[in-house]
Design a protein around this motif. Structure first.
Motif, PDB file in Angstrom:
ATOM      1  N   GLN A 185      67.714  35.478  60.589  1.00 13.74           N
ATOM      2  CA  GLN A 185      67.510  36.806  60.099  1.00 13.74           C
ATOM      3  C   GLN A 185      67.049  36.640  58.649  1.00 13.74           C
ATOM      4  O   GLN A 185      67.882  35.790  57.814  1.00 13.74           O
ATOM      5  N   ASN A 186      65.918  37.297  58.295  1.00 12.45           N
ATOM      6  CA  ASN A 186      65.775  37.322  56.677  1.00 12.45           C
ATOM      7  C   ASN A 186      66.948  37.786  55.925  1.00 12.45           C
ATOM      8  O   ASN A 186      67.374  38.957  56.514  1.00 12.45           O
ATOM      9  N   PRO A 187      67.309  37.436  54.794  1.00 12.75           N
ATOM     10  CA  PRO A 187      68.192  37.871  53.999  1.00 12.75           C
ATOM     11  C   PRO A 187      67.726  39.535  53.636  1.00 12.75           C
ATOM     12  O   PRO A 187      66.398  39.680  53.530  1.00 12.75           O
ATOM     13  N   ALA A 188      68.964  40.378  53.500  1.00 12.02           N
ATOM     14  CA  ALA A 188      68.261  41.815  53.208  1.00 12.02           C
ATOM     15  C   ALA A 188      67.536  41.955  51.995  1.00 12.02           C
ATOM     16  O   ALA A 188      67.530  41.302  51.042  1.00 12.02           O
ATOM     17  N   GLY A 189      66.483  42.645  52.213  1.00 11.03           N
ATOM     18  CA  GLY A 189      65.431  42.861  50.996  1.00 11.03           C
ATOM     19  C   GLY A 189      64.192  41.805  50.883  1.00 11.03           C
ATOM     20  O   GLY A 189      63.586  42.073  50.004  1.00 11.03           O
ATOM     21  N   PHE A 190      64.398  40.800  51.760  1.00 12.90           N
ATOM     22  CA  PHE A 190      63.282  40.031  51.947  1.00 12.90           C
ATOM     23  C   PHE A 190      62.333  40.209  52.863  1.00 12.90           C
ATOM     24  O   PHE A 190      62.683  40.357  54.090  1.00 12.90           O
TER      25      PHE A 190
END
Length: 111
Positions: free
Chosen positions: A52-57
């Motif tokens: 999963q993409n990091p939060a905010g990315f």
């Protein structure tokens, strides 16, 4: 239809005088997401990618696809499955399997 797709990873089985070493490339896989099974002389690996993409990315481009891997390899008759050990490090699964004692070279004393 939501069908799971698996990719066969690159693998190398090398023989040493007293053991075999299997290396399987599984980039992006954590050890918790890999299952290794032995059935008779067949060693099977199945993985689940959980990226999963990091939060905010937000993903803009991708050249690497996170995927599920599956492979089955028949081990040589001389391999002793009871001695199998496995380690996953830096995207490479390394499996060590010793040879059966009776298959290893022996020095015979001459009387």
């Amino acid at each position: 239809m939501n069908e799971e797709k698996f990719v066969v990873p690159a693998a190398t089985l090398a023989e040493q005088p007293d053991a075999y070493e299997l290396k399987v490339e599984v980039p992006g896989i954590a050890k918790e997401d890999a299952e290794l099974h032995m059935d008779g002389k067949t060693l099977s690996l199945k993985t689940k990618a959980k990226f999963q993409n990091p939060a905010g990315f937000r993903q803009v481009a991708a050249e690497f696809e996170h995927c599920n891997y599956a492979i089955s390899i028949d081990l040589p008759e001389m391999a002793d499955p009871a001695t199998l050990t496995a380690k996953l490090e830096n995207g490479v699964l390394t499996v060590a399997i010793k040879k059966r004692a009776e298959s290893q070279p022996q020095k015979i004393e001459i009387l």
